[in-house]
Design a protein around this motif. Sequence first.
Motif, PDB file in Angstrom:
ATOM      1  N   ASN A 197       0.807  -1.219   0.000  1.00 51.47           N
ATOM      2  CA  ASN A 197       0.000   0.000   0.000  1.00 51.47           C
ATOM      3  C   ASN A 197       0.843   1.273   0.000  1.00 51.47           C
ATOM      4  O   ASN A 197       0.304   2.373  -0.027  1.00 51.47           O
ATOM      5  CB  ASN A 197      -0.925   0.016   1.223  1.00 51.47           C
ATOM      6  CG  ASN A 197      -1.836  -1.194   1.233  1.00 51.47           C
ATOM      7  OD1 ASN A 197      -2.483  -1.491   0.245  1.00 51.47           O
ATOM      8  ND2 ASN A 197      -1.869  -1.909   2.349  1.00 51.47           N
ATOM      9  N   ARG A 198       2.153   1.121   0.078  1.00 49.82           N
ATOM     10  CA  ARG A 198       3.042   2.289   0.127  1.00 49.82           C
ATOM     11  C   ARG A 198       3.747   2.475  -1.215  1.00 49.82           C
ATOM     12  O   ARG A 198       3.988   1.513  -1.944  1.00 49.82           O
ATOM     13  CB  ARG A 198       4.089   2.103   1.239  1.00 49.82           C
ATOM     14  CG  ARG A 198       3.528   1.832   2.629  1.00 49.82           C
ATOM     15  CD  ARG A 198       2.961   3.073   3.298  1.00 49.82           C
ATOM     16  NE  ARG A 198       3.984   4.007   3.725  1.00 49.82           N
ATOM     17  CZ  ARG A 198       4.621   3.960   4.899  1.00 49.82           C
ATOM     18  NH1 ARG A 198       4.359   2.982   5.766  1.00 49.82           N
ATOM     19  NH2 ARG A 198       5.513   4.865   5.221  1.00 49.82           N
ATOM     20  N   ILE A 199       4.106   3.706  -1.517  1.00 46.22           N
ATOM     21  CA  ILE A 199       4.810   4.022  -2.769  1.00 46.22           C
ATOM     22  C   ILE A 199       6.251   3.536  -2.662  1.00 46.22           C
ATOM     23  O   ILE A 199       6.883   3.660  -1.607  1.00 46.22           O
ATOM     24  CB  ILE A 199       4.824   5.556  -2.999  1.00 46.22           C
ATOM     25  CG1 ILE A 199       3.410   6.121  -2.950  1.00 46.22           C
ATOM     26  CG2 ILE A 199       5.510   5.911  -4.311  1.00 46.22           C
ATOM     27  CD1 ILE A 199       3.369   7.565  -2.484  1.00 46.22           C
ATOM     28  N   LEU A 200       6.777   3.001  -3.760  1.00 43.87           N
ATOM     29  CA  LEU A 200       8.184   2.604  -3.807  1.00 43.87           C
ATOM     30  C   LEU A 200       8.802   3.137  -5.093  1.00 43.87           C
ATOM     31  O   LEU A 200       8.252   2.943  -6.173  1.00 43.87           O
ATOM     32  CB  LEU A 200       8.329   1.085  -3.748  1.00 43.87           C
ATOM     33  CG  LEU A 200       9.747   0.531  -3.583  1.00 43.87           C
ATOM     34  CD1 LEU A 200       9.715  -0.816  -2.870  1.00 43.87           C
ATOM     35  CD2 LEU A 200      10.473   0.361  -4.904  1.00 43.87           C
ATOM     36  N   VAL A 201       9.926   3.823  -4.961  1.00 42.59           N
ATOM     37  CA  VAL A 201      10.635   4.357  -6.123  1.00 42.59           C
ATOM     38  C   VAL A 201      12.096   3.913  -6.062  1.00 42.59           C
ATOM     39  O   VAL A 201      12.737   4.011  -5.017  1.00 42.59           O
ATOM     40  CB  VAL A 201      10.566   5.905  -6.167  1.00 42.59           C
ATOM     41  CG1 VAL A 201      11.433   6.456  -7.297  1.00 42.59           C
ATOM     42  CG2 VAL A 201       9.136   6.381  -6.335  1.00 42.59           C
ATOM     43  N   ASP A 202      12.597   3.406  -7.198  1.00 39.28           N
ATOM     44  CA  ASP A 202      14.022   3.112  -7.334  1.00 39.28           C
ATOM     45  C   ASP A 202      14.577   4.007  -8.446  1.00 39.28           C
ATOM     46  O   ASP A 202      14.318   3.778  -9.621  1.00 39.28           O
ATOM     47  CB  ASP A 202      14.238   1.633  -7.694  1.00 39.28           C
ATOM     48  CG  ASP A 202      15.716   1.287  -7.854  1.00 39.28           C
ATOM     49  OD1 ASP A 202      16.563   2.207  -7.730  1.00 39.28           O
ATOM     50  OD2 ASP A 202      16.036   0.112  -8.098  1.00 39.28           O
ATOM     51  N   PRO A 203      15.358   5.052  -8.074  1.00 40.18           N
ATOM     52  CA  PRO A 203      15.847   5.989  -9.094  1.00 40.18           C
ATOM     53  C   PRO A 203      17.055   5.471  -9.893  1.00 40.18           C
ATOM     54  O   PRO A 203      17.474   6.105 -10.853  1.00 40.18           O
ATOM     55  CB  PRO A 203      16.236   7.229  -8.277  1.00 40.18           C
ATOM     56  CG  PRO A 203      16.467   6.731  -6.892  1.00 40.18           C
ATOM     57  CD  PRO A 203      15.672   5.478  -6.707  1.00 40.18           C
ATOM     58  N   PHE A 204      17.624   4.328  -9.464  1.00 39.26           N
ATOM     59  CA  PHE A 204      18.722   3.694 -10.217  1.00 39.26           C
ATOM     60  C   PHE A 204      18.310   2.250 -10.518  1.00 39.26           C
ATOM     61  O   PHE A 204      18.945   1.300 -10.070  1.00 39.26           O
ATOM     62  CB  PHE A 204      20.014   3.681  -9.392  1.00 39.26           C
ATOM     63  CG  PHE A 204      20.514   5.039  -8.975  1.00 39.26           C
ATOM     64  CD1 PHE A 204      21.324   5.789  -9.829  1.00 39.26           C
ATOM     65  CD2 PHE A 204      20.193   5.570  -7.740  1.00 39.26           C
ATOM     66  CE1 PHE A 204      21.793   7.038  -9.439  1.00 39.26           C
ATOM     67  CE2 PHE A 204      20.665   6.815  -7.338  1.00 39.26           C
ATOM     68  CZ  PHE A 204      21.466   7.562  -8.199  1.00 39.26           C
ATOM     69  N   CYS A 205      17.225   2.077 -11.264  1.00 37.81           N
ATOM     70  CA  CYS A 205      16.599   0.745 -11.300  1.00 37.81           C
ATOM     71  C   CYS A 205      17.371  -0.291 -12.114  1.00 37.81           C
ATOM     72  O   CYS A 205      17.115  -1.485 -11.996  1.00 37.81           O
ATOM     73  CB  CYS A 205      15.152   0.826 -11.758  1.00 37.81           C
ATOM     74  SG  CYS A 205      14.953   1.214 -13.499  1.00 37.81           S
ATOM     75  N   GLY A 206      18.325   0.131 -12.967  1.00 38.48           N
ATOM     76  CA  GLY A 206      19.125  -0.852 -13.707  1.00 38.48           C
ATOM     77  C   GLY A 206      18.245  -1.795 -14.508  1.00 38.48           C
ATOM     78  O   GLY A 206      17.461  -1.375 -15.344  1.00 38.48           O
TER      79      GLY A 206
ATOM     80  N   ARG B  97       4.343  13.655  -5.800  1.00 39.01           N
ATOM     81  CA  ARG B  97       3.386  14.532  -5.109  1.00 39.01           C
ATOM     82  C   ARG B  97       2.892  13.912  -3.806  1.00 39.01           C
ATOM     83  O   ARG B  97       2.402  14.605  -2.923  1.00 39.01           O
ATOM     84  CB  ARG B  97       2.209  14.871  -6.034  1.00 39.01           C
ATOM     85  CG  ARG B  97       1.443  13.690  -6.514  1.00 39.01           C
ATOM     86  CD  ARG B  97       0.443  13.967  -7.630  1.00 39.01           C
ATOM     87  NE  ARG B  97      -0.082  12.723  -8.162  1.00 39.01           N
ATOM     88  CZ  ARG B  97      -0.984  11.977  -7.550  1.00 39.01           C
ATOM     89  NH1 ARG B  97      -1.481  12.358  -6.383  1.00 39.01           N
ATOM     90  NH2 ARG B  97      -1.399  10.854  -8.084  1.00 39.01           N
ATOM     91  N   LYS B  98       2.975  12.565  -3.686  1.00 37.95           N
ATOM     92  CA  LYS B  98       2.462  11.914  -2.475  1.00 37.95           C
ATOM     93  C   LYS B  98       3.524  11.853  -1.378  1.00 37.95           C
ATOM     94  O   LYS B  98       4.717  11.888  -1.657  1.00 37.95           O
ATOM     95  CB  LYS B  98       1.987  10.499  -2.802  1.00 37.95           C
ATOM     96  CG  LYS B  98       0.704  10.464  -3.614  1.00 37.95           C
ATOM     97  CD  LYS B  98       0.209   9.040  -3.741  1.00 37.95           C
ATOM     98  CE  LYS B  98      -1.033   8.958  -4.604  1.00 37.95           C
ATOM     99  NZ  LYS B  98      -1.375   7.565  -4.924  1.00 37.95           N
TER     100      LYS B  98
END
Length: 388
Positions: free
Chosen positions: A192-201, A296-297
């Motif tokens: 239910n939480r946002i997950l971001v990987d800015p170096f996702c390879g 934005r979240k």
Amino acid sequence: MAKYEFIAPCHFGLEAVLKKEILRLGYEIIKVEDGKITFTGDSDAICRANIFLRTTERILLKIGSFHATTFDELFEGTKKLPWENYIPQNGRFWVTKATSIKSKLFSPSDIQSIMKKAMVERLKEKYHINWFQEDGADFPVRVTLMKDEVVVGLDTTGASLHKRGYRQATVKAPITETLAAALILLTPWNRNRILVDPFCGSGTFPIEAAMIGANIAPGMNRSFTSEKWTHLIPKKEWYDAITEAEDNIIRDCEMDIQGYDISHDAIKASMENARLAEVDHLIHFQQRALQDLSHRKKYGFIITNPPYGQRLDSPEEMPELYRDIGTAYKNLDSWSMYLITAYEDAQRYIGKKADKNRKIYNGMMRTYFYQYLGPKPPRREKREENNH
């Protein structure tokens, strides 16, 4: 039903995560050591452990252990083990790997050939034959010598469990699937939480997170050496484990998982791997520079494996890169950030000391899992999360 002992190896520093996984499957833990856990189970544990465990490299069926400081002792100790209980007359058997740490016997090739001779001698006596056809199923043996204590196991897995089958397209120095899954499970992230990987390879963190969130068993779409051990494991147990895995999948879940990378090739590889893992509908991949990281979240998670400056990148570029990570994180008010890196000055250039720091060995490389903990969401938002 026969009870067996199993050995599940894992990355040093992540034993607690694997222990939790094994207990959740319903098996009893015998021993927790650096980089491995021993547990007991019936023959169906071979199927279920291989299919369901996310954070171990393989499942070894323990044959026995003994003390040996000479090759004679190694031969006799190996010969005493009940090989005939496991290896049929036509089985193909060999010592695929010998590891020696702080032991008097240290030559892997000598250990392998002496143990093979001892196994042949034992099985010759038991089966009353002088020559083995070895045209049946494979029975690879793995042995570890630690301070002269020899631990012998049959490899039930085959190709390492980090090979889920989905990662066909790779980029340079990807994180392994088992390590990525273990690091995600170390965090409080949930579907239910946002997950971001800015170096996702090649997409490993987002894909493993999507599989965890949708409860997709990591070993569902691959095969295992022990599937052919029908004298030990009835075929039905494999079918039952796969049916259990199918039934457990949460098919209607929605997640906010995003993978960014500055490289077009990386994004292409990520999208292809997500499609093969059947989680492409749960992840948004986009070519995007770190400097453009925003959301934005609130109350999201960054979980990532940025460049280390070892093997890949120019060390002189590292300070600027980690400063950029610090700036991007500062702009994400109330987020948590978890990053694994071997770069010693990471915290200094991020500009903030991590709340927690865990030392983890990625192969022989010492890395740090820096954990920057954001605030927990307010109760009302938590309730909404739980209702989704």
